[in-house]
Structure formats: C-alpha cells, structure tokens
Design an enzyme around this catalytic site. Sequence first.
Site, PDB file in Angstrom:
ATOM      1  CG  ASP A   8      -0.161  30.173 -38.813  1.00 29.39           C
ATOM      2  OD1 ASP A   8      -0.732  31.240 -38.482  1.00 29.39           O
ATOM      3  OD2 ASP A   8      -0.042  29.212 -38.030  1.00 29.39           O
ATOM      4  CB  CYS A  65       1.569  31.749 -36.129  1.00 26.74           C
ATOM      5  SG  CYS A  65       2.538  31.525 -34.622  1.00 26.74           S
ATOM      6  CB  THR A  67       0.807  31.325 -29.870  1.00 26.11           C
ATOM      7  OG1 THR A  67       1.694  30.519 -30.664  1.00 26.11           O
ATOM      8  CG2 THR A  67      -0.433  30.522 -29.501  1.00 26.11           C
ATOM      9  CG  HIS A  98      18.711  45.737 -23.934  1.00 28.48           C
ATOM     10  ND1 HIS A  98      18.500  45.471 -22.600  1.00 28.48           N
ATOM     11  CD2 HIS A  98      18.791  47.088 -24.025  1.00 28.48           C
ATOM     12  CE1 HIS A  98      18.457  46.610 -21.917  1.00 28.48           C
ATOM     13  NE2 HIS A  98      18.619  47.612 -22.764  1.00 28.48           N
ATOM     14  CG  HIS A 133      22.965  45.836 -25.086  1.00 28.35           C
ATOM     15  ND1 HIS A 133      22.492  45.106 -24.005  1.00 28.35           N
ATOM     16  CD2 HIS A 133      22.762  47.139 -24.784  1.00 28.35           C
ATOM     17  CE1 HIS A 133      22.010  45.942 -23.107  1.00 28.35           C
ATOM     18  NE2 HIS A 133      22.162  47.173 -23.537  1.00 28.35           N
TER      19      HIS A 133
HETATM   20  C1  RB5 Z   1      -2.317  27.037 -35.722  1.00 32.83           C
HETATM   21  O1  RB5 Z   1      -3.471  26.429 -35.260  1.00 32.83           O
HETATM   22  C2  RB5 Z   1      -1.428  27.409 -34.557  1.00 32.83           C
HETATM   23  O2  RB5 Z   1      -0.904  26.258 -33.984  1.00 32.83           O
HETATM   24  C3  RB5 Z   1      -0.337  28.350 -34.989  1.00 32.83           C
HETATM   25  O3  RB5 Z   1      -0.901  29.491 -35.567  1.00 32.83           O
HETATM   26  C4  RB5 Z   1       0.603  28.842 -33.907  1.00 32.83           C
HETATM   27  O4  RB5 Z   1      -0.102  29.323 -32.824  1.00 32.83           O
HETATM   28  C5  RB5 Z   1       1.668  27.904 -33.536  1.00 32.83           C
HETATM   29  O5  RB5 Z   1       2.563  28.221 -32.727  1.00 32.83           O
END
Ligand code: RB5
Length: 142
Positions: A8, A65, A67, A98, A133
Amino acid sequence: MKLVIASDHGGVNLKKAITEHLSEQGIEYTDLGPDSTASVDYPDYAKPVAEKVAAGEYDKGILICGTGIGMSITANKTKGIRCALVHDTFSAKATRQHNDSNILAMGERVIGQGLALEIVDTWLNTEFEGGRHERRICKIEE
Ligand code: RB5
C-alpha cells in the site's frame, strides 16, 4: 519461481527497494502496485496477491504495508494462503521450514531496508522441511 509483490502507500518505498534487489539478482516478479505514495486501502492489494498465489498463478508473494499487519490479516483470509508477518531472519527461515509460508508480509515503518532485504533472501532461499510439519499444515487447511 514465479513471484508476485504488492504494497500500500505505507509500503511502497520498501517495495521499490525489494524489487530493485530482486532485479539485481535476476529474479523475475510481477508488481501489482501501487506506484506512488498516494493513499490506498491495503486489502485492495493484498487480496489479488493472495488469490493469485492460492490459484497457483504464482509460487510465492510478498506484501508490504506500514506494519505488515493489515496485509497479513487480509492475505490469510484466502484459503490456501499461509502468510507470515516477519521482521527477523530467524523467523523468515523458520516459517519456510515449518509453515511452508507462501506469502511474506513486512512493515516498512517497522524495519530498515537492509534487514528487510536479508529477510527476503532468507525467505526465498529456504525450503519447507515437510515431515511432521506437513501434518500440521494439513490441519490448518482442514
Ligand atoms: C496505512 O496508514 C497503514 O494503516 C497500513 O499501511 C498498515 O500498517 C495497516 O496494517
């Protein structure tokens, strides 16, 4: 190996670093976007990657993304997908050995590019161990 990748807006810069790194190694990939940091919704990018890997169009996928969490939650909604959210090389190796993970998720806002590229290399180059596994993966699918 056929590889598909997407992000994203929160992961687009790390995705570019990863795709450059793949190209340097001669590894082919398909990038499903986006190309800019304009705000988008991560499920719109995670779902097509998950569906293409689950359908066998691609062997593996990488999702980035901010996180890695939203991408991994979304990808794991698709049957047949084992998406691992990884921010260390130990887990990158273990989840291939695994879990036979078929999608790697990472967060651009969590780790630096150097570590992320090491994780990609480790994840792509580690084989599934099978054996006990395999039985556990079958239970996930059931
Ligand atoms: C975008 O701001 C953020 O929410 C997205 O990149 C991600 O971290 C969501 O899990």
